[in-house]
Motif scaffolding. Structure first.
Motif, PDB file in Angstrom:
ATOM      1  N   HIS A  83      40.882  57.042  -3.710  1.00  0.00           N
ATOM      2  CA  HIS A  83      41.259  58.764  -4.528  1.00  0.00           C
ATOM      3  C   HIS A  83      41.741  57.711  -5.710  1.00  0.00           C
ATOM      4  O   HIS A  83      41.565  58.261  -6.357  1.00  0.00           O
ATOM      5  CB  HIS A  83      41.932  58.800  -3.762  1.00  0.00           C
ATOM      6  CG  HIS A  83      41.225  59.679  -2.673  1.00  0.00           C
ATOM      7  ND1 HIS A  83      40.836  61.015  -2.934  1.00  0.00           N
ATOM      8  CD2 HIS A  83      41.390  60.154  -0.819  1.00  0.00           C
ATOM      9  CE1 HIS A  83      39.763  61.972  -1.723  1.00  0.00           C
ATOM     10  NE2 HIS A  83      40.338  61.602  -1.017  1.00  0.00           N
ATOM     11  N   LEU A  85      41.765  54.855  -7.111  1.00  0.00           N
ATOM     12  CA  LEU A  85      40.677  54.366  -8.551  1.00  0.00           C
ATOM     13  C   LEU A  85      39.947  55.630  -9.483  1.00  0.00           C
ATOM     14  O   LEU A  85      39.419  55.930 -10.179  1.00  0.00           O
ATOM     15  CB  LEU A  85      39.362  53.703  -7.571  1.00  0.00           C
ATOM     16  CG  LEU A  85      38.800  53.136  -7.851  1.00  0.00           C
ATOM     17  CD1 LEU A  85      39.221  51.899  -9.622  1.00  0.00           C
ATOM     18  CD2 LEU A  85      37.954  52.271  -7.405  1.00  0.00           C
ATOM     19  N   GLU A  86      39.225  56.300  -8.593  1.00  0.00           N
ATOM     20  CA  GLU A  86      38.241  57.981  -8.909  1.00  0.00           C
ATOM     21  C   GLU A  86      39.766  58.347  -9.921  1.00  0.00           C
ATOM     22  O   GLU A  86      39.716  58.572 -11.087  1.00  0.00           O
ATOM     23  CB  GLU A  86      38.237  58.566  -8.249  1.00  0.00           C
ATOM     24  CG  GLU A  86      37.723  60.068  -8.671  1.00  0.00           C
ATOM     25  CD  GLU A  86      37.461  60.880  -7.399  1.00  0.00           C
ATOM     26  OE1 GLU A  86      37.693  61.155  -7.062  1.00  0.00           O
ATOM     27  OE2 GLU A  86      35.681  61.413  -8.068  1.00  0.00           O
ATOM     28  N   VAL A  87      40.917  58.511  -8.951  1.00  0.00           N
ATOM     29  CA  VAL A  87      42.287  59.083 -10.273  1.00  0.00           C
ATOM     30  C   VAL A  87      42.015  58.911 -11.824  1.00  0.00           C
ATOM     31  O   VAL A  87      42.068  59.001 -13.420  1.00  0.00           O
ATOM     32  CB  VAL A  87      43.411  59.714  -9.494  1.00  0.00           C
ATOM     33  CG1 VAL A  87      44.210  59.726 -10.778  1.00  0.00           C
ATOM     34  CG2 VAL A  87      43.313  60.761  -8.813  1.00  0.00           C
ATOM     35  N   ARG A  89      39.953  55.896 -12.860  1.00  0.00           N
ATOM     36  CA  ARG A  89      39.131  56.829 -13.616  1.00  0.00           C
ATOM     37  C   ARG A  89      38.945  57.817 -14.939  1.00  0.00           C
ATOM     38  O   ARG A  89      38.193  57.612 -15.231  1.00  0.00           O
ATOM     39  CB  ARG A  89      37.391  56.338 -13.351  1.00  0.00           C
ATOM     40  CG  ARG A  89      37.261  55.070 -12.343  1.00  0.00           C
ATOM     41  CD  ARG A  89      35.914  54.950 -11.071  1.00  0.00           C
ATOM     42  NE  ARG A  89      34.342  55.706 -11.835  1.00  0.00           N
ATOM     43  CZ  ARG A  89      34.195  54.831 -13.099  1.00  0.00           C
ATOM     44  NH1 ARG A  89      34.336  53.178 -12.746  1.00  0.00           N
ATOM     45  NH2 ARG A  89      33.533  55.259 -13.108  1.00  0.00           N
ATOM     46  N   LEU A  90      38.940  58.804 -14.147  1.00  0.00           N
ATOM     47  CA  LEU A  90      39.299  60.126 -14.711  1.00  0.00           C
ATOM     48  C   LEU A  90      39.815  60.088 -15.733  1.00  0.00           C
ATOM     49  O   LEU A  90      39.837  60.870 -16.699  1.00  0.00           O
ATOM     50  CB  LEU A  90      38.779  61.324 -13.784  1.00  0.00           C
ATOM     51  CG  LEU A  90      38.036  61.606 -12.741  1.00  0.00           C
ATOM     52  CD1 LEU A  90      38.345  62.811 -11.809  1.00  0.00           C
ATOM     53  CD2 LEU A  90      36.915  61.888 -13.509  1.00  0.00           C
TER      54      LEU A  90
END
Lengths: 224, 196
Positions: A83, A85-87, A89-90
């Motif tokens: 999670h 990592l995704e945050v 990236r965004l």
């Protein structure tokens, strides 16, 4: 873009246009998609494009929500790193987009100010968000006062103000067409008759920016 | 654009992994993935697959095109075709680079694959260079770049748009299309990073 209803605090311009369109709820994945497209468009377009404040706002909301949730996960949980990592990236996506706009505002401040003032007097949608516009005003002010200070010891003509730095709208860009577009007029630098080109859905092209600027703003094509 | 940014975009493609762990559905912002059951293949975004691979809790299933025979066929097609052929993935170079760097143990005949993909890239790049040459010599003011992947487009971005722009200025100054003052002021920006 006009027919999105992403959040309650849509800015006025979009809210007005929304009246005629059906409300449409986007999935977060579609919002990310729109953000990526806006990022690439902004990155490659020589001039500043109409802002996508509603998309940014919506995505930031998702990010904040997710960050709150991450807090509640145990640090050993492998899902936490995913999670996070995704945050990250965004967040990069949004930051890079906003930074690109700020860079353009700084580079072309007087030009953008002129265009925005024209838009305001004509009652058209502004390209900058409220806070970007405030930044632009502050930036121009500090720039002017700085110039005044460094040139105070001598008399300098104000000639430089008549030739502001403007974006090169003839610069060449790569685009991908999202739908069929017929009869794009190619500006080839000669004054005689211009070529026309038709775009198929999904076709890719290198072409001068001013030939397709309107299509980009309309969302028929996007830059790659 | 920075090649890292092209990679960033490529990493949202999905790839099949074989997890060695169990987990319920994970609710990502970009969509739900899972549930994960040991040895049941499941599709996840590339960036997530790499993260799991680093933690050694999954095996990567290479994309179906990443096989020596298929790649050989693609290479032959590319050599025999005058135009660019369609690649099996819009981010083939990114995917190959990531997988061959961090999941070599999951890819059979990785070294051969590496060589063939490099060959395909070289064939396409030399084709690209000769098309650019033709375009500039013919004084073209636009060109189709169908089937080129983002990484390939990015590799000519520092050169081609700038060259065409300069040609445009030259043509324009012959016909006197725009005022002199404008072309001098715009030139100062054309070398900056917005277009690169």
């Amino acid at each position: 873009m006009e027919n999105l209803n992403l959040s309650d605090d849509l800015d006025l311009e979009n809210a007005l246009q929304d009246e005629n369109d059906e409300d449409e709820q986007l999935t977060p994945a579609e919002v990310i998609e729109l953000m990526e497209e806006a990022w690439l468009n902004e990155k490659f377009a020589p001039e500043i494009l109409p802002h996508k404040f509603d998309v940014v706002e919506c995505l930031l909301g998702q990010i904040t929500y997710m960050e709150d949730n991450i807090q509640n996960l145990e640090s050993k949980d492998f899902r936490k790193t995913i999670h996070q990592l995704e945050v990250d990236r965004l967040r990069f996506l949004v930051c890079s987009y906003l930074r690109t706009r700020i860079e353009k505002i700084e580079a072309y401040c007087n030009h953008i100010m002129k265009q925005e003032s024209e838009r305001i007097s004509k009652g058209e949608d502004q390209y900058l968000t409220e806070s970007e516009f405030q930044f632009l005003k502050d930036f121009i002010q500090s720039l002017d006062s700085h110039f005044e200070k460094v040139t105070s010891f001598t008399v300098v003509t104000e000639d430089w103000k008549s030739q502001p730095v403007v974006p090169n709208v003839h610069s060449f860009v790569f685009l991908k067409s999202k739908q069929e577009v017929e009869g794009v007029i190619i500006d080839d630098g000669r004054n005689d008759e211009n070529d026309l080109v038709d775009l198929d859905k999904g076709s890719q092209l290198i072409i001068s920016y001013n030939s397709v600027a309107n299509l980009i703003k309309k969302g028929d094509v996007h830059l790659i | 654009m920075d090649p890292d940014e092209v990679e960033f975009l490529g990493e949202k493609q999905y790839i099949s992994i074989i997890p060695t762990f169990s987990s319920n559905v994970i609710h990502l912002i970009s969509g739900d993935v899972g549930p994960f059951r040991p040895s049941i293949p499941i599709r996840v975004p590339f960036w997530m697959a790499m993260q799991l691979k680093q933690q050694r809790i999954c095996k990567i299933e290479p994309p179906e095109w990443m096989e020596v025979d298929k790649l050989e066929a693609i290479k032959e097609d590319e050599k025999n075709s005058r135009t660019f052929t369609k690649m099996p993935s819009d981010h083939y170079m990114v995917e190959a680079k990531i997988l061959l760097a961090s999941a070599t143990d999951d890819i059979p005949r990785a070294d051969e694959i590496r060589t063939i993909i490099k060959d395909i890239w070289d064939v396409r790049m030399s084709k690209l260079r000769s098309s650019v040459d033709v375009l500039v010599k013919n004084n073209g003011s636009y060109a189709a770049v169908d089937n080129l992947t983002l990484m390939e487009i990015n590799s000519i971005r520092p050169l081609l748009p700038h060259a065409l722009d300069t040609l445009y200025r030259l043509k324009n100054s012959i016909t006197g299309g725009s005022s002199q003052s404008q072309s001098t002021t715009t030139f100062s920006r054309s070398t900056t990073s917005f277009h690169s």
